[in-house]
Scaffold this motif. Sequence first.
Motif, PDB file in Angstrom:
ATOM      1  N   ASP A  69      43.726  41.787  59.871  1.00  0.00           N
ATOM      2  CA  ASP A  69      42.647  40.874  59.451  1.00  0.00           C
ATOM      3  C   ASP A  69      41.482  41.695  59.490  1.00  0.00           C
ATOM      4  N   ARG A  70      40.963  42.734  60.248  1.00  0.00           N
ATOM      5  CA  ARG A  70      39.705  43.340  60.155  1.00  0.00           C
ATOM      6  C   ARG A  70      39.268  43.852  58.738  1.00  0.00           C
ATOM      7  N   TYR A  71      40.569  44.082  57.827  1.00  0.00           N
ATOM      8  CA  TYR A  71      40.443  44.980  56.676  1.00  0.00           C
ATOM      9  C   TYR A  71      40.516  43.799  55.399  1.00  0.00           C
ATOM     10  N   ILE A  72      40.713  42.626  55.665  1.00  0.00           N
ATOM     11  CA  ILE A  72      40.839  41.641  54.520  1.00  0.00           C
ATOM     12  C   ILE A  72      39.541  41.154  54.151  1.00  0.00           C
ATOM     13  N   LYS A  73      39.373  41.365  52.987  1.00  0.00           N
ATOM     14  CA  LYS A  73      38.075  40.996  52.233  1.00  0.00           C
ATOM     15  C   LYS A  73      37.841  39.608  51.826  1.00  0.00           C
ATOM     16  N   PRO A  74      36.818  38.880  52.043  1.00  0.00           N
ATOM     17  CA  PRO A  74      36.664  37.579  51.697  1.00  0.00           C
ATOM     18  C   PRO A  74      37.165  37.511  50.066  1.00  0.00           C
ATOM     19  N   PRO A  75      37.855  36.232  49.443  1.00  0.00           N
ATOM     20  CA  PRO A  75      38.152  36.227  48.297  1.00  0.00           C
ATOM     21  C   PRO A  75      37.510  36.714  47.232  1.00  0.00           C
ATOM     22  N   SER A  76      35.937  36.192  47.414  1.00  0.00           N
ATOM     23  CA  SER A  76      35.167  36.603  46.325  1.00  0.00           C
ATOM     24  C   SER A  76      34.704  38.067  46.146  1.00  0.00           C
ATOM     25  N   GLN A  77      35.342  39.004  47.333  1.00  0.00           N
ATOM     26  CA  GLN A  77      35.007  40.329  47.273  1.00  0.00           C
ATOM     27  C   GLN A  77      36.258  41.306  46.972  1.00  0.00           C
ATOM     28  N   ARG A  78      37.427  40.456  46.814  1.00  0.00           N
ATOM     29  CA  ARG A  78      38.605  41.176  46.645  1.00  0.00           C
ATOM     30  C   ARG A  78      38.809  41.990  45.178  1.00  0.00           C
ATOM     31  N   PRO A  79      39.207  42.856  45.015  1.00  0.00           N
ATOM     32  CA  PRO A  79      39.568  43.390  43.508  1.00  0.00           C
ATOM     33  C   PRO A  79      40.427  42.433  42.791  1.00  0.00           C
ATOM     34  N   GLN A  80      40.229  42.281  41.506  1.00  0.00           N
ATOM     35  CA  GLN A  80      41.052  41.045  40.919  1.00  0.00           C
ATOM     36  C   GLN A  80      42.167  41.581  40.511  1.00  0.00           C
ATOM     37  N   THR A  81      42.541  42.770  40.623  1.00  0.00           N
ATOM     38  CA  THR A  81      43.963  43.588  39.991  1.00  0.00           C
ATOM     39  C   THR A  81      44.432  44.471  40.921  1.00  0.00           C
TER      40      THR A  81
END
Length: 400
Positions: A69-81
Amino acid sequence: MNNLDEIKIESKTCLNDQEQEVKIDNMHMSDQDKNKIEIKNKSGLGEKWPEPIVRVQSLAESNLTSLPDRYIKPPSQRPQTTIIDHQPEVADINIPIIDLDSLFSGNEDDKKRISEACREWGFFQVINHGVKPKLMDAARETWKSFFNLPVEAKEVYSNSPRTYEGYGSRLGVEKGAILDWNDYYYLHFLPLALKDFNKWPSLPSNIREMNDEYGKELVKLGGRLMTILSSNLGLRAEQLQEAFGGEDVGACLRVNYYPKCPQPELALGLSPHSDPGGMTILLPDDQVVGLQVRHGDTWITVNPLRHAFIVNIGDQIQILSNSKYKSVEHRVIVNSEKERVSLAFFYNPKSDIPIQPMQQLLTSTMPPLYPPMTFDQYRLFIRTQGPRGKSHVESHISPR
């Protein structure tokens, strides 16, 4: 005696724990240097990280099937691909490419191209730059070998948030922060007072000699690039360098190691940020893409050319140029199939001189956008907060 025994002996003289890392030789310290330490002590940059450090490489090698969990970015910050498994064609969209041989021979097209790159992209690749390909390959491969050493050999050089120098796995000291998927090694070349071979790894056996040669070559390249950037602003060729402190500049290296990631679509190797320093000269992994540059509203994946350097403008040059040159947000994506190593060389102003827009670039319609601030003061932001886009340089703009 084996290599690990040698490392353990050497650890007695190295910064192998938090207390050793903050020892100061007062006999050789000026009052000005003592004041710098005082500033850092008040900044909240302590001797310990807010939480126990977990090495990302160790996580990756434990055969994880899902991301902690400590490395999971919020949805808005995740790479799209997710990351591509192959090297994209160079013909795809890319940052500008500059031939330094051609430019220094007086080619006006190259001069115009680098000027546009600094003003519109904040990034460019340089070829025919004078650094030997053999040295570039040796630097990258030697550092790969370092990161493949047993963990005990690397922990000898474990760093702290006070200086960041050594082997690390996080930026920023916010407790509970979402972390990036990387480990790194950070060390100083300039000023010489900060250059300490005892803080550099001793294994692989050639790493210190290679690193020293590499650093000297990149300091030369940084100086050459500064003359071009200065001239293209309409200044004397030496003027930008003088604003950095002349020969008394700072130079340091951050070697980034991005392990394989079980869920790369949820993580980032390095969060969006602009570099707080002067100029960054990046030796990328030319076999594995990862660097993305924000261009308008789009993230562009940079396609590195073999034996080219990727250069980007840092916040200090944006400030000196009064925003004629742009420091641009960038980030790093990771993948599940391949590890990646890159070497970011930071060419920075002298840390204790005020950096502000250069007088020759100011007019009645273009007053100074930024108040004076030393680089020592400025870089405390990323060291305490971690990478936060362009928020720091934008908050630094003077009210009108």
